[in-house]
Design an enzyme around this catalytic site. Structure first.
Site, short mmCIF file in Angstrom:
data_model
loop_
_atom_site.label_atom_id
_atom_site.label_comp_id
_atom_site.label_asym_id
_atom_site.label_seq_id
_atom_site.Cartn_x
_atom_site.Cartn_y
_atom_site.Cartn_z
N ASP A 93 0.87 -0.98 -0.14
CA ASP A 93 -0.19 0.01 -0.01
C ASP A 93 0.86 1.29 0.06
OD1 ASP A 93 1.04 0.23 2.64
OD2 ASP A 93 -0.97 -0.37 3.67
N ASP A 267 -7.78 -7.55 0.59
CA ASP A 267 -7.16 -7.87 1.72
C ASP A 267 -7.83 -7.35 3.09
OD1 ASP A 267 -5.60 -5.05 3.18
OD2 ASP A 267 -6.61 -4.76 1.23
N CYS A 305 -12.63 -28.98 7.66
CA CYS A 305 -11.35 -28.08 7.35
C CYS A 305 -10.27 -28.89 7.56
CB CYS A 305 -11.32 -26.91 8.50
SG CYS A 305 -9.79 -25.98 8.14
N CYS A 307 -7.24 -27.76 7.60
CA CYS A 307 -5.90 -26.97 8.52
C CYS A 307 -5.38 -27.72 9.66
CB CYS A 307 -6.46 -25.49 8.49
SG CYS A 307 -6.89 -25.56 10.24
N CYS A 310 -7.38 -27.89 12.77
CA CYS A 310 -8.79 -28.72 12.81
C CYS A 310 -8.28 -30.14 12.70
CB CYS A 310 -9.71 -28.12 11.48
SG CYS A 310 -10.37 -26.75 11.77
N HIS A 336 -5.65 -21.51 10.84
CA HIS A 336 -7.22 -21.96 10.40
C HIS A 336 -7.93 -20.70 9.56
CE1 HIS A 336 -11.24 -23.24 10.61
NE2 HIS A 336 -11.47 -22.06 11.05
#
Length: 376
Positions: A93, A267, A305, A307, A310, A336
């Site tokens: 940015d 974002d 999930c 990840c 999880c 996660h």
């Protein structure tokens, strides 16, 4: 690096669209969610872990990096990618938003902004030219114009003056950016919630010409309904053959609503910031792992999930490490959350390609409305 920056539009379904942004450092599948790596790190994550969630690009923060460790130091040490061990694309940015939100005792004039550092009170000057120089030293792949963003609500005259100043700064940013093959400069549309001011801003940006276009000045307190009202017309005011980036958004339902209205990139600090405070974002909405109801729960946060949080840990364990303020709590929940956000993006890309976005969207909202699983 011989490859140039380009954008190829893929499938469309209503206003929603898929595409690929090609850069010398790799392709970015759109719609894309960019994790925020403010100070050359996505907090609580290793760069390879961020990549493992499915992120094709992340965001670095010009304001924070120019103050510490400084753009000049990063340049001497090989550029931002090498410095933070991330070899995929980076968007930076311009520093404008933080100057407005963090800069105590800032002074705005037609040429730029003078402000005091929030770290040590030292004085700094940021202009479109200096912002381009800092982002060149950082070596980011996508550079944002330096702009001024008024907080909403504000009166129309204030928003109009701010937008016109930002358009002057956009032209100066373009001139200062120069010829940098493989790197892209994005212009930022302003104009608050006003269709006419937004149209004037879009026309000014198109006349200057950019590799991509951002919709700025939203997600600054106006509320989701007002934001969606703007997104019903703003993306269509920007070139169809260039990426459209909605800055600073957002919650999962904000993201889905933005993609539905033609946005390609977003974002937000939300998934990482929430993770560090014990909040998990799931298909069934937000889950506060600090709550006592999870203390004896052997089930995963989200059984669907994949990840590490999880697949390897129970809600009871996550509750324990969050309440004990163990570092791993924030690490697992951040992973996660970022994984879930990328999963949403992948599912939307697939649904748009198959022409089933409306069906996918209704399922997304229905599952969230059902709420979290019943306590043990």
């Amino acid at each position: 690096m011989g490859k140039r920056f380009s954008f190829a539009l893929g499938a469309t379904d209503g206003q929603a669209r898929t595409g690929v942004i090609s850069t010398p450092r790799g392709d970015i599948r759109t719609p894309a969610f960019m994790p925020v790596g403010t100070a050359a790190t996505v907090k609580a994550m290793l760069p390879e872990s961020v990549a493992a969630t499915g992120a094709d690009i992340l965001l670095g923060n010009t304001y924070h990096l120019m103050l510490r460790p400084t753009a000049e130091r990063i340049d001497r040490l090989g550029g931002l990618h090498h410095f933070m061990n991330w070899d995929k694309p980076i968007l930076t940015d311009s520093g404008g938003f933080q100057v407005m939100s963090l800069g105590a005792l800032r002074k705005l004039d037609k040429d730029g902004v003078t402000f005091k550092s929030h770290i040590d009170g030292s004085r700094h000057r940021l202009t479109p030219e200096r912002s381009m120089e800092i982002q060149r030293l950082l070596g980011s792949d996508i550079v944002m114009c330096f702009d001024e963003c008024p907080a909403l609500p504000a009166d129309r005259d204030r928003i109009a003056a701010s937008m016109r100043l930002s358009m002057d700064w956009a032209a100066r940013s373009r001139a200062a950016f120069g010829d940098r093959p493989g790197h892209a400069l994005f212009g930022i549309q302003q104009g608050g919630l006003d269709p006419e001011l937004r149209a004037e801003s879009a026309a000014a940006l198109r006349a200057i010409g950019f590799e991509g276009y951002a919709i700025g000045g939203l997600a600054v307190g106006e509320g989701q309904e007002a934001m969606f009202d703007v997104l019903d017309f703003a993306p269509g005011q920007l070139p169809e053959d260039k990426p459209r980036y909605l800055m600073g958004v957002g919650k999962p339902d904000d993201i889905v609503g933005a993609v539905k209205r033609g946005v390609d990139m977003m974002d937000c600090v939300l998934p990482s910031r929430s993770g560090r405070t014990g909040q998990g974002w799931t298909r069934r909405g937000q889950v506060n792992l600090r709550n006592a109801r999870h203390a004896d729960d052997p089930r995963p946060l989200d059984e669907a999930c994949g990840c590490p949080a999880c697949t390897g840990y129970s809600r009871a364990y996550l509750h324990h490490v969050i309440r004990s303020q163990e570092m791993i709590g924030g690490m697992l929940l951040t992973w996660h959350n970022l994984h879930y956000f990328q999963q949403i993006m992948a599912e939307m890309r697939a649904a748009i390609a198959e022409g089933t976005f409306a069906t996918w969207e209704s399922g997304f909202h229905a599952l969230r409305a059902a709420g979290d699983i019943e306590p043990v």
